[in-house]
Design an enzyme around this catalytic site. Sequence first.
Site, PDB file in Angstrom:
ATOM      1  N   LYS A  38       3.955  -5.370  10.589  1.00  0.00           N
ATOM      2  CA  LYS A  38       4.110  -4.006  10.021  1.00  0.00           C
ATOM      3  C   LYS A  38       3.837  -3.567   9.136  1.00  0.00           C
ATOM      4  O   LYS A  38       3.836  -2.469   8.453  1.00  0.00           O
ATOM      5  CB  LYS A  38       5.643  -4.803   9.459  1.00  0.00           C
ATOM      6  CG  LYS A  38       7.028  -5.272   9.921  1.00  0.00           C
ATOM      7  CD  LYS A  38       7.590  -5.575   9.689  1.00  0.00           C
ATOM      8  CE  LYS A  38       8.670  -6.515  10.539  1.00  0.00           C
ATOM      9  NZ  LYS A  38       9.725  -7.769   9.699  1.00  0.00           N
ATOM     10  N   GLU A  94      -5.290  -1.509   9.911  1.00  0.00           N
ATOM     11  CA  GLU A  94      -4.725  -2.853   9.012  1.00  0.00           C
ATOM     12  C   GLU A  94      -4.828  -2.182   7.775  1.00  0.00           C
ATOM     13  O   GLU A  94      -5.885  -1.806   7.361  1.00  0.00           O
ATOM     14  CB  GLU A  94      -5.108  -4.120   9.778  1.00  0.00           C
ATOM     15  CG  GLU A  94      -4.944  -5.558   9.258  1.00  0.00           C
ATOM     16  CD  GLU A  94      -4.015  -5.109   9.475  1.00  0.00           C
ATOM     17  OE1 GLU A  94      -3.046  -4.984   9.448  1.00  0.00           O
ATOM     18  OE2 GLU A  94      -3.966  -7.230  10.106  1.00  0.00           O
ATOM     19  N   ASP A  95      -3.775  -3.471   6.748  1.00  0.00           N
ATOM     20  CA  ASP A  95      -3.594  -3.323   5.656  1.00  0.00           C
ATOM     21  C   ASP A  95      -4.506  -4.093   4.966  1.00  0.00           C
ATOM     22  O   ASP A  95      -5.256  -2.869   3.865  1.00  0.00           O
ATOM     23  CB  ASP A  95      -1.645  -3.667   5.312  1.00  0.00           C
ATOM     24  CG  ASP A  95      -2.140  -5.252   5.689  1.00  0.00           C
ATOM     25  OD1 ASP A  95      -2.219  -5.786   6.652  1.00  0.00           O
ATOM     26  OD2 ASP A  95      -0.522  -6.025   5.670  1.00  0.00           O
ATOM     27  N   ASP A  98      -8.360 -10.425   5.811  1.00  0.00           N
ATOM     28  CA  ASP A  98      -8.920 -11.232   4.809  1.00  0.00           C
ATOM     29  C   ASP A  98      -9.926 -12.551   5.241  1.00  0.00           C
ATOM     30  O   ASP A  98     -10.870 -12.642   5.725  1.00  0.00           O
ATOM     31  CB  ASP A  98      -7.203 -12.010   4.730  1.00  0.00           C
ATOM     32  CG  ASP A  98      -6.792 -13.220   4.232  1.00  0.00           C
ATOM     33  OD1 ASP A  98      -7.401 -13.400   2.264  1.00  0.00           O
ATOM     34  OD2 ASP A  98      -5.823 -14.320   4.074  1.00  0.00           O
ATOM     35  N   LYS A 126     -10.648  -8.464   1.311  1.00  0.00           N
ATOM     36  CA  LYS A 126     -11.511 -10.305   0.779  1.00  0.00           C
ATOM     37  C   LYS A 126     -11.980 -10.639   0.672  1.00  0.00           C
ATOM     38  O   LYS A 126     -12.037 -11.416   2.166  1.00  0.00           O
ATOM     39  CB  LYS A 126      -9.798 -10.415   0.605  1.00  0.00           C
ATOM     40  CG  LYS A 126      -8.517 -10.060  -0.463  1.00  0.00           C
ATOM     41  CD  LYS A 126      -7.307 -11.254  -0.021  1.00  0.00           C
ATOM     42  CE  LYS A 126      -6.433 -10.941  -0.439  1.00  0.00           C
ATOM     43  NZ  LYS A 126      -4.824 -12.153  -0.490  1.00  0.00           N
ATOM     44  N   PHE A 147      -3.365 -12.953  -4.449  1.00  0.00           N
ATOM     45  CA  PHE A 147      -2.213 -12.318  -3.048  1.00  0.00           C
ATOM     46  C   PHE A 147      -1.604 -10.869  -3.980  1.00  0.00           C
ATOM     47  O   PHE A 147      -0.738 -10.759  -5.170  1.00  0.00           O
ATOM     48  CB  PHE A 147      -1.455 -13.375  -3.388  1.00  0.00           C
ATOM     49  CG  PHE A 147      -0.145 -12.767  -1.941  1.00  0.00           C
ATOM     50  CD1 PHE A 147      -1.131 -13.322  -0.514  1.00  0.00           C
ATOM     51  CD2 PHE A 147       0.656 -11.824  -1.456  1.00  0.00           C
ATOM     52  CE1 PHE A 147       0.074 -12.945   0.635  1.00  0.00           C
ATOM     53  CE2 PHE A 147       1.188 -11.642  -0.897  1.00  0.00           C
ATOM     54  CZ  PHE A 147       1.172 -12.159  -0.113  1.00  0.00           C
ATOM     55  N   ASP A 154       3.256  -7.327   2.071  1.00  0.00           N
ATOM     56  CA  ASP A 154       4.696  -7.803   1.443  1.00  0.00           C
ATOM     57  C   ASP A 154       3.861  -9.312   0.944  1.00  0.00           C
ATOM     58  O   ASP A 154       3.565 -10.107   1.329  1.00  0.00           O
ATOM     59  CB  ASP A 154       5.811  -8.633   3.079  1.00  0.00           C
ATOM     60  CG  ASP A 154       5.051  -8.680   3.887  1.00  0.00           C
ATOM     61  OD1 ASP A 154       3.717  -8.840   4.585  1.00  0.00           O
ATOM     62  OD2 ASP A 154       5.870  -9.800   4.675  1.00  0.00           O
ATOM     63  N   ARG A 160       7.123  -4.035  -0.030  1.00  0.00           N
ATOM     64  CA  ARG A 160       6.554  -2.852   0.756  1.00  0.00           C
ATOM     65  C   ARG A 160       6.602  -1.601   0.726  1.00  0.00           C
ATOM     66  O   ARG A 160       6.002  -1.485   0.882  1.00  0.00           O
ATOM     67  CB  ARG A 160       6.896  -2.970   2.978  1.00  0.00           C
ATOM     68  CG  ARG A 160       6.746  -4.486   3.459  1.00  0.00           C
ATOM     69  CD  ARG A 160       6.618  -4.875   4.545  1.00  0.00           C
ATOM     70  NE  ARG A 160       6.917  -6.005   5.650  1.00  0.00           N
ATOM     71  CZ  ARG A 160       6.110  -6.650   5.983  1.00  0.00           C
ATOM     72  NH1 ARG A 160       4.651  -6.418   5.573  1.00  0.00           N
ATOM     73  NH2 ARG A 160       6.180  -7.210   6.584  1.00  0.00           N
TER      74      ARG A 160
HETATM   75  P1  IMP Z   1      -6.536 -12.375   8.504  1.00  0.00           P
HETATM   76  O1  IMP Z   1      -6.609 -12.492  10.056  1.00  0.00           O
HETATM   77  O2  IMP Z   1      -5.976 -13.141   7.253  1.00  0.00           O
HETATM   78  O3  IMP Z   1      -7.614 -11.648   8.314  1.00  0.00           O
HETATM   79  O4  IMP Z   1      -4.852 -12.296   7.925  1.00  0.00           O
HETATM   80  C1  IMP Z   1      -4.488 -10.605   7.496  1.00  0.00           C
HETATM   81  C2  IMP Z   1      -2.365 -10.619   7.368  1.00  0.00           C
HETATM   82  O5  IMP Z   1      -2.290 -11.496   6.263  1.00  0.00           O
HETATM   83  C3  IMP Z   1      -2.694  -9.126   6.595  1.00  0.00           C
HETATM   84  O6  IMP Z   1      -2.085  -8.299   8.896  1.00  0.00           O
HETATM   85  C4  IMP Z   1      -1.215  -9.580   6.109  1.00  0.00           C
HETATM   86  O7  IMP Z   1      -0.577  -9.542   6.905  1.00  0.00           O
HETATM   87  C5  IMP Z   1      -2.252 -10.894   5.833  1.00  0.00           C
HETATM   88  N1  IMP Z   1      -2.430 -10.988   4.329  1.00  0.00           N
HETATM   89  C6  IMP Z   1      -4.200 -11.845   3.712  1.00  0.00           C
HETATM   90  N2  IMP Z   1      -3.486 -11.524   2.301  1.00  0.00           N
HETATM   91  C7  IMP Z   1      -2.858 -11.185   1.974  1.00  0.00           C
HETATM   92  C8  IMP Z   1      -2.357 -10.337   0.682  1.00  0.00           C
HETATM   93  O8  IMP Z   1      -2.966 -10.874  -0.665  1.00  0.00           O
HETATM   94  N3  IMP Z   1      -0.914  -9.980   0.151  1.00  0.00           N
HETATM   95  C9  IMP Z   1      -0.009  -9.585   1.961  1.00  0.00           C
HETATM   96  N4  IMP Z   1      -0.439  -9.940   2.996  1.00  0.00           N
HETATM   97  C10 IMP Z   1      -1.614 -10.394   3.060  1.00  0.00           C
HETATM   98 MG    MG Z   2      -0.238  -7.909   8.452  1.00  0.00          MG
END
Ligand code: IMP
Ligand code: MG
Length: 174
Positions: A38, A94-95, A98, A126, A147, A154, A160
């Site tokens: 979301k 994507e938001d 990470d 990040k 974070f 969220d 959000r």
């Molecule tokens: P990845 O697969 O580790 O790159 O994860 C990405 C997902 O982790 C994002 O779409 C977020 O839902 C969640 N996420 C990673 N870091 C944060 C943060 O600092 N705040 C909130 N959600 C995060």
């Molecule tokens: Mg996400």
Amino acid sequence: MLKPLLTRDQIAARVAEIGAQITLDFSGQSVVLIGVLKGACLFLSDLARQITLDATFDFIAVSSYGAARQSAGEVQLIKDVTTPLQNQNVILVEDILDTGLTLSFLKKLFAARQPRSLKIAALLDKTSRRTVPVEGDYVGFKIADEFVVGYGLDYAERYRNLADICVLVNDTPK
Ligand code: IMP
Ligand code: MG
């Protein structure tokens, strides 16, 4: 505690720049914006209005296992798009990037559908957290390993709707 990191004005200005860049890069073509539910909803809705091209939207949902099950390193598709992607200019929205697990999974999944092009737009990045090599083509802000919540992001589904992006300083929501 919430510590302001990026204000709504900073976000709006950067989203406008990214929209202008995408408009330039795909000049005379159409694009399909695919938002990852979301968290990317707010970014997609603002970004889309800064793109002056023929554009359509679609959404996907994924589940990823939390830290406790990180060894599985698995991402699952919970909701797929209904748009045919063959020969389309697809931009995954994507938001936050990470570890990179989510977007490397999605990149592979959508590449198999033979789009004309496949790009990633991530509002936040990040970089220091990356475990899988994947880069955003359009990145809003590189941030430290903290974070963050707000503007779609969220903590346990909350925050959000904050207009600014804030660092959640401890784990206890107020
Ligand atoms: P990845 O697969 O580790 O790159 O994860 C990405 C997902 O982790 C994002 O779409 C977020 O839902 C969640 N996420 C990673 N870091 C944060 C943060 O600092 N705040 C909130 N959600 C995060
Ligand atoms: Mg996400």
